[in-house]
Design a protein around this motif. Sequence first.
Motif, PDB file in Angstrom:
ATOM      1  N   ARG A   1       0.824  -1.217   0.000  1.00 41.81           N
ATOM      2  CA  ARG A   1       0.000   0.000   0.000  1.00 41.81           C
ATOM      3  C   ARG A   1       0.857   1.266   0.000  1.00 41.81           C
ATOM      4  NH1 ARG A   1      -0.356  -2.384   4.940  1.00 41.81           N
ATOM      5  NH2 ARG A   1       0.554  -1.247   6.710  1.00 41.81           N
ATOM      6  N   GLU A   2       2.147   1.152   0.377  1.00 39.85           N
ATOM      7  CA  GLU A   2       3.047   2.302   0.392  1.00 39.85           C
ATOM      8  C   GLU A   2       3.963   2.346  -0.824  1.00 39.85           C
ATOM      9  OE1 GLU A   2       5.164   2.440   4.067  1.00 39.85           O
ATOM     10  OE2 GLU A   2       3.351   2.502   5.302  1.00 39.85           O
ATOM     11  N   ARG A   3       3.812   1.406  -1.730  1.00 41.32           N
ATOM     12  CA  ARG A   3       4.636   1.405  -2.945  1.00 41.32           C
ATOM     13  C   ARG A   3       3.786   0.920  -4.131  1.00 41.32           C
ATOM     14  NH1 ARG A   3       7.124  -4.087  -3.259  1.00 41.32           N
ATOM     15  NH2 ARG A   3       6.630  -5.168  -1.338  1.00 41.32           N
TER      16      ARG A   3
ATOM     17  N   LEU B   1       2.157   9.455  16.905  1.00 44.83           N
ATOM     18  CA  LEU B   1       2.547  10.679  16.214  1.00 44.83           C
ATOM     19  C   LEU B   1       3.491  10.377  15.061  1.00 44.83           C
ATOM     20  CD1 LEU B   1       3.041  13.115  19.234  1.00 44.83           C
ATOM     21  CD2 LEU B   1       1.165  13.089  17.573  1.00 44.83           C
ATOM     22  N   GLU B   2       4.385   9.394  15.251  1.00 41.75           N
ATOM     23  CA  GLU B   2       5.313   9.031  14.181  1.00 41.75           C
ATOM     24  C   GLU B   2       4.565   8.465  12.981  1.00 41.75           C
ATOM     25  OE1 GLU B   2       8.491   6.505  15.425  1.00 41.75           O
ATOM     26  OE2 GLU B   2       9.716   8.212  16.074  1.00 41.75           O
ATOM     27  N   GLU B   3       3.538   7.636  13.220  1.00 45.16           N
ATOM     28  CA  GLU B   3       2.752   7.087  12.122  1.00 45.16           C
ATOM     29  C   GLU B   3       2.030   8.193  11.359  1.00 45.16           C
ATOM     30  OE1 GLU B   3       1.575   2.649  13.843  1.00 45.16           O
ATOM     31  OE2 GLU B   3       0.417   4.408  14.460  1.00 45.16           O
ATOM     32  N   MET B   4       1.486   9.170  12.094  1.00 47.05           N
ATOM     33  CA  MET B   4       0.794  10.276  11.443  1.00 47.05           C
ATOM     34  C   MET B   4       1.771  11.126  10.645  1.00 47.05           C
ATOM     35  SD  MET B   4      -1.838  11.412  14.477  1.00 47.05           S
ATOM     36  CE  MET B   4      -2.550  12.721  13.483  1.00 47.05           C
ATOM     37  N   GLU B   5       2.952  11.356  11.220  1.00 50.22           N
ATOM     38  CA  GLU B   5       3.963  12.158  10.532  1.00 50.22           C
ATOM     39  C   GLU B   5       4.393  11.458   9.242  1.00 50.22           C
ATOM     40  OE1 GLU B   5       7.647  14.610  12.145  1.00 50.22           O
ATOM     41  OE2 GLU B   5       8.111  12.470  12.118  1.00 50.22           O
ATOM     42  N   ARG B   6       4.630  10.155   9.318  1.00 44.24           N
ATOM     43  CA  ARG B   6       5.052   9.395   8.144  1.00 44.24           C
ATOM     44  C   ARG B   6       3.993   9.458   7.039  1.00 44.24           C
ATOM     45  NH1 ARG B   6       5.245   4.217   5.836  1.00 44.24           N
ATOM     46  NH2 ARG B   6       7.357   3.601   5.176  1.00 44.24           N
ATOM     47  N   MET B   7       2.719   9.326   7.427  1.00 44.75           N
ATOM     48  CA  MET B   7       1.637   9.395   6.455  1.00 44.75           C
ATOM     49  C   MET B   7       1.584  10.749   5.760  1.00 44.75           C
ATOM     50  SD  MET B   7      -1.301   7.506   8.716  1.00 44.75           S
ATOM     51  CE  MET B   7      -2.544   8.505   7.909  1.00 44.75           C
ATOM     52  N   GLN B   8       1.772  11.835   6.528  1.00 48.17           N
ATOM     53  CA  GLN B   8       1.724  13.173   5.945  1.00 48.17           C
ATOM     54  C   GLN B   8       2.896  13.403   4.987  1.00 48.17           C
ATOM     55  OE1 GLN B   8      -1.549  13.858   6.530  1.00 48.17           O
ATOM     56  NE2 GLN B   8      -0.833  15.964   6.578  1.00 48.17           N
ATOM     57  N   ILE B   9       4.056  12.875   5.338  1.00 49.55           N
ATOM     58  CA  ILE B   9       5.226  13.023   4.468  1.00 49.55           C
ATOM     59  C   ILE B   9       4.998  12.267   3.162  1.00 49.55           C
ATOM     60  CG2 ILE B   9       7.668  12.426   4.199  1.00 49.55           C
ATOM     61  CD1 ILE B   9       7.994  13.018   7.200  1.00 49.55           C
TER      62      ILE B   9
ATOM     63  N   LYS C   1       2.122  11.564   1.799  1.00 49.20           N
ATOM     64  CA  LYS C   1       1.100  12.301   1.045  1.00 49.20           C
ATOM     65  C   LYS C   1       1.702  13.503   0.340  1.00 49.20           C
ATOM     66  CE  LYS C   1      -3.352  14.670   1.638  1.00 49.20           C
ATOM     67  NZ  LYS C   1      -4.411  15.053   2.608  1.00 49.20           N
ATOM     68  N   ALA C   2       2.569  14.254   1.036  1.00 50.97           N
ATOM     69  CA  ALA C   2       3.178  15.440   0.438  1.00 50.97           C
ATOM     70  C   ALA C   2       4.102  15.072  -0.717  1.00 50.97           C
ATOM     71  CB  ALA C   2       3.939  16.225   1.504  1.00 50.97           C
ATOM     72  N   LEU C   3       4.914  14.036  -0.538  1.00 56.03           N
ATOM     73  CA  LEU C   3       5.848  13.631  -1.589  1.00 56.03           C
ATOM     74  C   LEU C   3       5.104  13.138  -2.823  1.00 56.03           C
ATOM     75  CD1 LEU C   3       8.591  11.826   0.539  1.00 56.03           C
ATOM     76  CD2 LEU C   3       8.818  14.002  -0.675  1.00 56.03           C
ATOM     77  N   ARG C   4       4.020  12.432  -2.612  1.00 59.79           N
ATOM     78  CA  ARG C   4       3.241  11.955  -3.762  1.00 59.79           C
ATOM     79  C   ARG C   4       2.507  13.096  -4.444  1.00 59.79           C
ATOM     80  NH1 ARG C   4       1.046   6.199  -1.213  1.00 59.79           N
ATOM     81  NH2 ARG C   4       2.841   4.968  -1.885  1.00 59.79           N
ATOM     82  N   THR C   5       1.996  14.031  -3.640  1.00 61.42           N
ATOM     83  CA  THR C   5       1.273  15.177  -4.210  1.00 61.42           C
ATOM     84  C   THR C   5       2.182  16.002  -5.105  1.00 61.42           C
ATOM     85  OG1 THR C   5      -0.226  15.284  -2.305  1.00 61.42           O
ATOM     86  CG2 THR C   5      -0.023  17.277  -3.660  1.00 61.42           C
TER      87      THR C   5
ATOM     88  N   HIS D   1       8.923  21.629  -2.668  1.00 61.83           N
ATOM     89  CA  HIS D   1       7.483  21.869  -2.591  1.00 61.83           C
ATOM     90  C   HIS D   1       6.851  21.110  -1.426  1.00 61.83           C
ATOM     91  CE1 HIS D   1       7.498  22.906  -7.176  1.00 61.83           C
ATOM     92  NE2 HIS D   1       7.979  23.890  -6.419  1.00 61.83           N
ATOM     93  N   ALA D   2       7.324  19.888  -1.195  1.00 61.65           N
ATOM     94  CA  ALA D   2       6.775  19.097  -0.088  1.00 61.65           C
ATOM     95  C   ALA D   2       7.109  19.749   1.247  1.00 61.65           C
ATOM     96  CB  ALA D   2       7.309  17.673  -0.141  1.00 61.65           C
ATOM     97  N   ALA D   3       8.335  20.248   1.385  1.00 62.91           N
ATOM     98  CA  ALA D   3       8.740  20.904   2.632  1.00 62.91           C
ATOM     99  C   ALA D   3       7.917  22.166   2.882  1.00 62.91           C
ATOM    100  CB  ALA D   3      10.231  21.230   2.582  1.00 62.91           C
ATOM    101  N   GLU D   4       7.669  22.925   1.822  1.00 58.89           N
ATOM    102  CA  GLU D   4       6.848  24.140   1.965  1.00 58.89           C
ATOM    103  C   GLU D   4       5.430  23.790   2.414  1.00 58.89           C
ATOM    104  OE1 GLU D   4       7.081  26.013  -1.822  1.00 58.89           O
ATOM    105  OE2 GLU D   4       9.097  26.845  -1.500  1.00 58.89           O
TER     106      GLU D   4
END
Length: 296
Positions: A149-151, A238-246, A248-252, A259-262
């Motif tokens: 699901r992550e690849r 919190l680590e799981e949530m952080e990983r999910m957001q990262i 999502k940003a990288l894929r977006t 752009h992901a960092a911004e």
Amino acid sequence: MITGESGTGKELFAQAIHQASAYSSGPFVAINCAAIPKELIETELFGYVPGAFTGAKKDGNKGKFVQAHGGTLFLDEIGDMPLELQSKLLRVLQERMVTPVGGTNPIPIDIRVISATNQDLEKMIREKTFRSDLYYRLNVINLTIPPLRERKDDIPVLIDYFLDKYAFHIDKGKTRFTKSALQALQHYDWPGNVRELENVVELAVNLPEQEVDRHHLPEHITNYDNSHNYENSEFLTLEEMERMQIIKALRTFQGNITHAAEALNIGRTTLYRKIKKYNLVRLIDIGEGGGKNHEN
């Protein structure tokens, strides 16, 4: 050592390592430590001499270590290795010699050993159900395979591999998935990982049609709704949530770190450090704003 959820394709990775290694001309021998009864695993691994016990074959049994001589031995689900056998396994790995059950003459072996597990071996060490010395002997290089699901970008490649594999077995021409079917497969989150995907492809190859459309797929895939996966689940760390957001940003932003960092309101350096922490380097674009620019 290869770690990851059950069904993520750890044996496929082990085979790929074998084929790319100096041992590729030798055999690839796999054994699932969880699938063999506790009382049989010793003879399966180390073999036995004729007459070693009642019911033994008259010619004895070489065992997996000797069978893998000159090649690779893959120890799957190493966390299920009985504690009383772990010391003998460690000794064989250290001495590169194996003594069959009932025998007295050690047999030299030249093999590469790859192990895999879906368990937390460090926790098992603390609970004294797995030997720390064996863990450090096996865990020289650690590869963590993310769940499917992550690849999801791997799904088309895996489908092609399994299509060729099963078409060859039944001597059938190339089966293909329609765009609609592929979209359904990539939308699904694959709780069974690569093993589940392989089963779906095997089913497709056995259909009389050469072209597999969405309606040919199992209903639990075509009707799948992943929008509730996290909202209705138990609390995430919190680590799981952080990983999910990262992720999502990288894929977006298609792997663009700038752009992901911004979007995440953090610095590029901080984001890159977290990407390495969560083993997400594969999601980075190698072009502008990606990993190579950062490291250069």
